[in-house]
Enzyme design. Structure first.
Site, PDB file in Angstrom:
ATOM      1  N   SER A   1      50.381 -88.212  45.600  1.00 18.49           N
ATOM      2  CA  SER A   1      51.658 -87.526  45.427  1.00 18.49           C
ATOM      3  C   SER A   1      52.462 -87.511  46.727  1.00 18.49           C
ATOM      4  O   SER A   1      51.941 -87.807  47.808  1.00 18.49           O
ATOM      5  CB  SER A   1      51.424 -86.086  44.968  1.00 18.49           C
ATOM      6  OG  SER A   1      50.820 -85.338  46.017  1.00 18.49           O
ATOM      7  N   ALA A   2      53.723 -87.134  46.627  1.00 13.13           N
ATOM      8  CA  ALA A   2      54.578 -87.026  47.809  1.00 13.13           C
ATOM      9  C   ALA A   2      54.010 -86.019  48.796  1.00 13.13           C
ATOM     10  O   ALA A   2      54.019 -86.232  50.016  1.00 13.13           O
ATOM     11  CB  ALA A   2      55.998 -86.637  47.401  1.00 13.13           C
TER      12      ALA A   2
ATOM     13  N   SER B   1      46.232 -79.112  42.031  1.00 16.94           N
ATOM     14  CA  SER B   1      47.415 -79.510  41.247  1.00 16.94           C
ATOM     15  C   SER B   1      47.073 -80.619  40.264  1.00 16.94           C
ATOM     16  O   SER B   1      47.506 -80.604  39.104  1.00 16.94           O
ATOM     17  CB  SER B   1      48.537 -79.967  42.184  1.00 16.94           C
ATOM     18  OG  SER B   1      49.005 -78.904  42.985  1.00 16.94           O
TER      19      SER B   1
ATOM     20  N   THR C   1      42.539 -82.568  43.355  1.00 16.87           N
ATOM     21  CA  THR C   1      43.183 -81.423  43.974  1.00 16.87           C
ATOM     22  C   THR C   1      43.460 -80.391  42.890  1.00 16.87           C
ATOM     23  O   THR C   1      43.408 -80.695  41.687  1.00 16.87           O
ATOM     24  CB  THR C   1      44.512 -81.807  44.654  1.00 16.87           C
ATOM     25  OG1 THR C   1      45.453 -82.210  43.653  1.00 16.87           O
ATOM     26  CG2 THR C   1      44.313 -82.938  45.669  1.00 16.87           C
TER      27      THR C   1
ATOM     28  N   HIS D   1      32.855 -82.937  52.637  1.00 17.12           N
ATOM     29  CA  HIS D   1      33.829 -83.987  52.934  1.00 17.12           C
ATOM     30  C   HIS D   1      33.258 -85.050  53.878  1.00 17.12           C
ATOM     31  O   HIS D   1      33.660 -86.211  53.813  1.00 17.12           O
ATOM     32  CB  HIS D   1      35.150 -83.408  53.462  1.00 17.12           C
ATOM     33  CG  HIS D   1      35.092 -82.787  54.814  1.00 17.12           C
ATOM     34  ND1 HIS D   1      34.824 -81.443  55.005  1.00 17.12           N
ATOM     35  CD2 HIS D   1      35.283 -83.311  56.052  1.00 17.12           C
ATOM     36  CE1 HIS D   1      34.866 -81.167  56.297  1.00 17.12           C
ATOM     37  NE2 HIS D   1      35.137 -82.285  56.955  1.00 17.12           N
TER      38      HIS D   1
ATOM     39  N   ASN E   1      58.829 -88.935  41.841  1.00 16.98           N
ATOM     40  CA  ASN E   1      60.173 -89.131  41.320  1.00 16.98           C
ATOM     41  C   ASN E   1      60.917 -90.155  42.176  1.00 16.98           C
ATOM     42  O   ASN E   1      60.677 -90.276  43.377  1.00 16.98           O
ATOM     43  CB  ASN E   1      60.912 -87.793  41.321  1.00 16.98           C
ATOM     44  CG  ASN E   1      62.358 -87.924  40.913  1.00 16.98           C
ATOM     45  OD1 ASN E   1      63.232 -88.073  41.765  1.00 16.98           O
ATOM     46  ND2 ASN E   1      62.621 -87.864  39.623  1.00 16.98           N
TER      47      ASN E   1
ATOM     48  N   SER F   1      50.263 -85.251  40.587  1.00 23.96           N
ATOM     49  CA  SER F   1      51.281 -86.078  39.939  1.00 23.96           C
ATOM     50  C   SER F   1      50.877 -86.272  38.488  1.00 23.96           C
ATOM     51  O   SER F   1      49.685 -86.315  38.163  1.00 23.96           O
ATOM     52  CB  SER F   1      51.383 -87.444  40.631  1.00 23.96           C
ATOM     53  OG  SER F   1      52.085 -88.374  39.813  1.00 23.96           O
ATOM     54  N   VAL F   2      51.880 -86.430  37.617  1.00 25.65           N
ATOM     55  CA  VAL F   2      51.594 -86.663  36.208  1.00 25.65           C
ATOM     56  C   VAL F   2      50.767 -87.928  36.018  1.00 25.65           C
ATOM     57  O   VAL F   2      50.024 -88.061  35.034  1.00 25.65           O
ATOM     58  CB  VAL F   2      52.908 -86.739  35.394  1.00 25.65           C
ATOM     59  CG1 VAL F   2      53.700 -87.981  35.770  1.00 25.65           C
ATOM     60  CG2 VAL F   2      52.623 -86.705  33.897  1.00 25.65           C
TER      61      VAL F   2
ATOM     62  N   ALA G   1      52.888 -92.010  43.801  1.00 22.95           N
ATOM     63  CA  ALA G   1      53.528 -91.741  42.511  1.00 22.95           C
ATOM     64  C   ALA G   1      54.406 -90.511  42.675  1.00 22.95           C
ATOM     65  O   ALA G   1      53.916 -89.440  43.052  1.00 22.95           O
ATOM     66  CB  ALA G   1      52.479 -91.518  41.427  1.00 22.95           C
TER      67      ALA G   1
ATOM     68  N   CYS H   1      59.661 -87.489  33.977  1.00 24.65           N
ATOM     69  CA  CYS H   1      60.744 -86.505  34.066  1.00 24.65           C
ATOM     70  C   CYS H   1      62.015 -86.966  33.353  1.00 24.65           C
ATOM     71  O   CYS H   1      62.969 -86.206  33.224  1.00 24.65           O
ATOM     72  CB  CYS H   1      61.051 -86.208  35.534  1.00 24.65           C
ATOM     73  SG  CYS H   1      61.636 -87.653  36.459  1.00 24.65           S
TER      74      CYS H   1
END
Length: 236
Positions: free
Chosen positions: A116-117, A53, A51, A100, A163, A24-25, A161, A207
């Site tokens: 994130s979603a 991303s 992660t 882990h 949209n 996420s941003v 977090a 966004c």
């Protein structure tokens, strides 16, 4: 990266904070969270999971998006982990630590900031296909597995977090219900839950949409972690 075990740090007298970011941003706020905790509390040890991303948001694009490699320059940050660190070459051998699991044993608190979603959905459905999700899947939810090495059951904070449309999607409510109301309930004989959801806020999103789904203000996230660990900033 040298082999890491929780036992090496068991009696270091520090609060062990595992900060994690998913795609996420809002990942750009992770350095702020780490810096606030590390600079104000000398008895804090911070380890960070990114992660793949999330790492895309920290590539030195700007002052608020420092390169991943510089995160260990933040006071209190002792290590940064990516997925590739889970199975470093030349590969695992019998008796070697599993990252882990060691991070689970080490952490007094895990904060997924942002969550994130995608990570929320995978976590709520038991997926463990990256380092962060593997730590979450291996978490000692009963407080009994690590009872001999920890005084209390560690907390997982999650700051969603995403949209606004993603946040308001009905499947998001189901995932939150699973985590907060089903999994997060106190285990038998325990007084407190082990999951705390830090609800998002409403603002103009990166966004361009305006609405809820933005990660809780990073300062409030810091306060939540400090409160749980009993950390207080000295005035004056």
């Amino acid at each position: 990266m040298a082999s890491f075990t929780a036992e090496q740090h068991r009696n270091d007298g520090k609060h062990h904070i595992l900060l994690a970011a998913s795609g996420s941003v809002a990942t750009i706020k992770l350095p702020n969270i780490a810096a606030a905790l590390g600079r104000h509390h000398p008895k804090v040890s911070i380890r960070i999971i990114l992660t793949e991303s999330a790492a895309q948001f920290l590539r030195g694009q700007s002052a608020e998006q420092p390169a991943v490699e510089t995160l260990t320059d933040i006071p209190g940050v002792d290590a940064v982990y990516r997925d590739r660190d889970e199975w470093a070459e030349p590969g695992w051998t019998r008796g070697a630590p599993i990252l882990h699991i060691e991070l689970r044993k080490w952490a007094h608190v895990l904060a997924v900031v942002p969550c994130s979603a995608d990570t929320l959905a995978k976590w709520a459905n038991g997926f463990a296909d990256n380092l962060l999700l593997s730590v979450l899947r291996a978490w000692d939810t009963t407080g009994l597995v690590d009872a001999g090495i920890k005084e209390r059951r560690p907390m997982v904070f999650a700051a969603p977090a995403m949209n606004t449309a993603m946040w308001r999607h009905p499947v998001t409510a189901l995932h939150l219900q699973t985590l907060r109301d089903e999994w997060g309930r106190s285990a038998p004989g325990k007084k407190n839950p082990w999951i705390t959801i830090l609800d998002p806020i409403s603002k103009e999103l990166a966004c361009g949409d305006v609405g809820d789904g933005a990660m809780m203000d990073w300062r409030d996230i810091v306060k939540a972690i400090e409160s749980y660990l009993g950390l207080y900033v000295q005035e004056g």
